[in-house]
Design an enzyme around this catalytic site. Structure first.
Site, mmCIF file in Angstrom:
data_model
loop_
_atom_site.group_PDB
_atom_site.id
_atom_site.type_symbol
_atom_site.label_atom_id
_atom_site.label_comp_id
_atom_site.label_asym_id
_atom_site.label_seq_id
_atom_site.Cartn_x
_atom_site.Cartn_y
_atom_site.Cartn_z
ATOM 1 N N LYS A 1 20.631 5.480 26.851
ATOM 2 C CA LYS A 1 20.204 6.015 25.270
ATOM 3 C C LYS A 1 19.046 6.091 24.701
ATOM 4 O O LYS A 1 17.683 5.604 25.780
ATOM 5 C CB LYS A 1 20.587 5.283 24.004
ATOM 6 C CG LYS A 1 20.616 3.472 23.827
ATOM 7 C CD LYS A 1 19.487 3.037 23.964
ATOM 8 C CE LYS A 1 18.934 2.391 23.832
ATOM 9 N NZ LYS A 1 17.351 1.487 23.592
ATOM 10 N N ILE B 1 15.747 -1.751 33.381
ATOM 11 C CA ILE B 1 17.480 -1.308 32.865
ATOM 12 C C ILE B 1 18.415 -1.186 33.832
ATOM 13 O O ILE B 1 19.501 -1.628 34.169
ATOM 14 C CB ILE B 1 17.019 -0.397 31.808
ATOM 15 C CG1 ILE B 1 18.861 -0.528 31.334
ATOM 16 C CG2 ILE B 1 17.369 1.143 32.643
ATOM 17 C CD1 ILE B 1 18.785 -1.328 30.515
ATOM 18 N N SER C 1 13.683 7.701 42.256
ATOM 19 C CA SER C 1 12.597 7.269 41.713
ATOM 20 C C SER C 1 11.855 7.587 42.312
ATOM 21 O O SER C 1 11.780 7.448 43.671
ATOM 22 C CB SER C 1 13.512 5.587 41.764
ATOM 23 O OG SER C 1 12.448 4.875 40.864
ATOM 24 N N ASP D 1 13.605 2.725 19.304
ATOM 25 C CA ASP D 1 14.600 2.604 20.295
ATOM 26 C C ASP D 1 15.236 1.548 20.076
ATOM 27 O O ASP D 1 16.029 1.799 20.612
ATOM 28 C CB ASP D 1 12.992 2.172 21.430
ATOM 29 C CG ASP D 1 13.878 1.918 23.209
ATOM 30 O OD1 ASP D 1 14.294 3.370 24.080
ATOM 31 O OD2 ASP D 1 13.936 0.827 22.859
#
Lengths: 304, 304
Positions: B87, B11, B33, B165
């Site tokens: 989200k 994403i 990361s 989700d």
């Protein structure tokens, strides 16, 4: 002040009616129920008819299960009345939010009661914990559903919450006495293979607090909360009725008004006079989070 | 303004990095990361080290799954930074509440993003519905989890939310476009026998709105919302990208800034300049209420 009781079942007769009878604030002016009655009190089958006929009754106390309670509470608010809600205050958080917003918009008040918070030693436990650091804690809330909800299938229906019906009482005490906010970090729920709500749950919360809720305990019933701090520990026994600090029993401060429901009705009188709501949704949020985050295990079928 | 991206997965690379590259407001100054990187951008393995070394980066955008995201968001807030959250904004409502309270207390801001609300035709749909009465509605949100989350077992773990989700995207659009509050009144959840989160869900909401979420749809994918009102009906197709009113296609108003993530980052820039939060938890509350109130059915095991 005049008040009406809606839903004349076991909790109304055991707790609400005696508390109102003993109160200087309240006059029980009407009841609404399909079946139950209170001798000597005006009785209605239909809430809407009562609200229309008795504009002098400003406050409505709702002793219904959560699923039917919401519509009745909205009806009472929209008729300009203050409402008092048994726990849990709704079957969903969405309902609770709408009740609060409606009460605010109409300049009325809604009181989401948590009767266990009014147990004798909850306030002393809160006072003792106020300046301490929480190290760990454990809740043991184990009771016999056959004894407390004989034949009440609704407790295992969707929205009935299962073992969280008593467990939310423990969570209402926990959120009241701790000096810090507490969050759920994990849960394991046990569902009987023939039921839609859990019969047992284990919770993990922040501050190394755990909880063990079980509705299958026969014999002695257990409602204990133990908290260890940087300055010793406390144990609340019997649902908040008894308190030990570092193993020694303590006595409550004298209070002329003893008992959970008399204290709730005193608080309701304060809220009506002030024109305010009291809708603390923290216990309900912990339960919703347990359903959201919890693992699910299927266990033996349950029959009353 | 300088910003850091935490969690460089699909994403982040597909959406966040291009949106930041195209923005006049933002400079992607660092990434954090364990595995992913962005060529030409300073990289860190550890969030705490980056926060200490780069006090000039005031804003942290978190592209992690919900369970690990909370600790990272708290760490960033406590280091005095604004946070932007993919989200859903937390694995539990308790986490969301604490993030909001912490941001308020520290006079920072937290932005719970709902990227689907930024789809091209969501704002026109909202404008059209604003003066109408909702008669009924239906959401169809059916996609192939193997296509969108290949091998991502976390989506079926506790806190991963399963089919909610994607379903929460539909609920984020619904709560944005409707002119009235909407509540959940019933739900039926299907859990694969080897998983802890649902693979399908049917919801009932107020205003005669229903929803059908399914993660098992192969072939064409379906993200539609239909609403009927007292003055005709609308249909949002393709997750909000296309809008039909009474069956006729409509065009969006011209907007120099196209795309869901570019719009989210524009909004984040506004929030940082204003020193404010935007934490709308209505979509998340509907999901929690579906777990709380829903029936549970066990269905076939699911393997990626």
């Amino acid at each position: 002040m005049k008040i009406a009781l809606v839903g004349i079942g076991k909790i109304a007769l055991d707790q609400h009616v005696p508390a109102l009878a003993a109160s200087d604030d309240w006059e029980l002016a009407a009841t609404v129920s399909r079946s139950g009655r209170v001798e000597g009190v005006e009785h209605w089958q239909d809430l809407g008819a009562m609200l229309e006929a008795r504009p002098d009754i400003r406050v409505i106390s709702l002793c219904l299960p959560p699923v039917p309670r919401f519509e009745a509470a909205m009806q009472a608010l929209q008729a300009g009345r203050f409402v008092m809600l048994e726990k849990p205050p709704g079957a969903t958080l969405g309902e609770c939010h709408l009740l609060r917003e409606t009460a605010d918009r109409l300049r009325l008040g809604a009181f989401a009661t948590w009767h266990s918070r009014e147990a004798a030693m909850v306030a002393p436990a809160k006072a003792w914990l106020a300046d301490k650091t929480i190290r760990r804690g454990h809740i043991t809330w184990r009771e016999d559903v056959r004894k407390w909800h004989p034949g009440q299938d609704w407790v295992f229906e969707p929205g009935g919450m299962g073992v969280f019906d008593p467990g939310i009482n423990a969570l209402s005490i926990l959120t009241e006495i701790l000096p810090v906010p507490v969050r759920l970090t994990g849960a394991a729920l046990e569902f009987p293979e023939n039921r839609q709500a859990p019969i047992a749950a284990k919770l993990r919360l922040t501050n190394a607090i755990t909880a063990d809720f079980d509705w299958r305990q026969e014999g002695p019933q257990t409602w204990h909360i133990e908290i260890e701090t940087d300055q010793g520990g406390l144990a609340l026994h019997d649902g908040g009725a008894r308190l030990k600090i570092d193993g020694a029993a303590t006595s409550p401060a004298p209070d002329a008004l003893a008992g959970e429901y008399p204290r709730l009705y005193r608080r309701m009188a304060e809220l009506v006079r002030a024109g305010r709501s009291d809708m603390d949704l923290r216990p309900m949020t912990l339960v919703a989070d347990a359903f959201l985050l919890g693992t699910r295990q299927i266990t033996d079928a349950f029959h009353f």
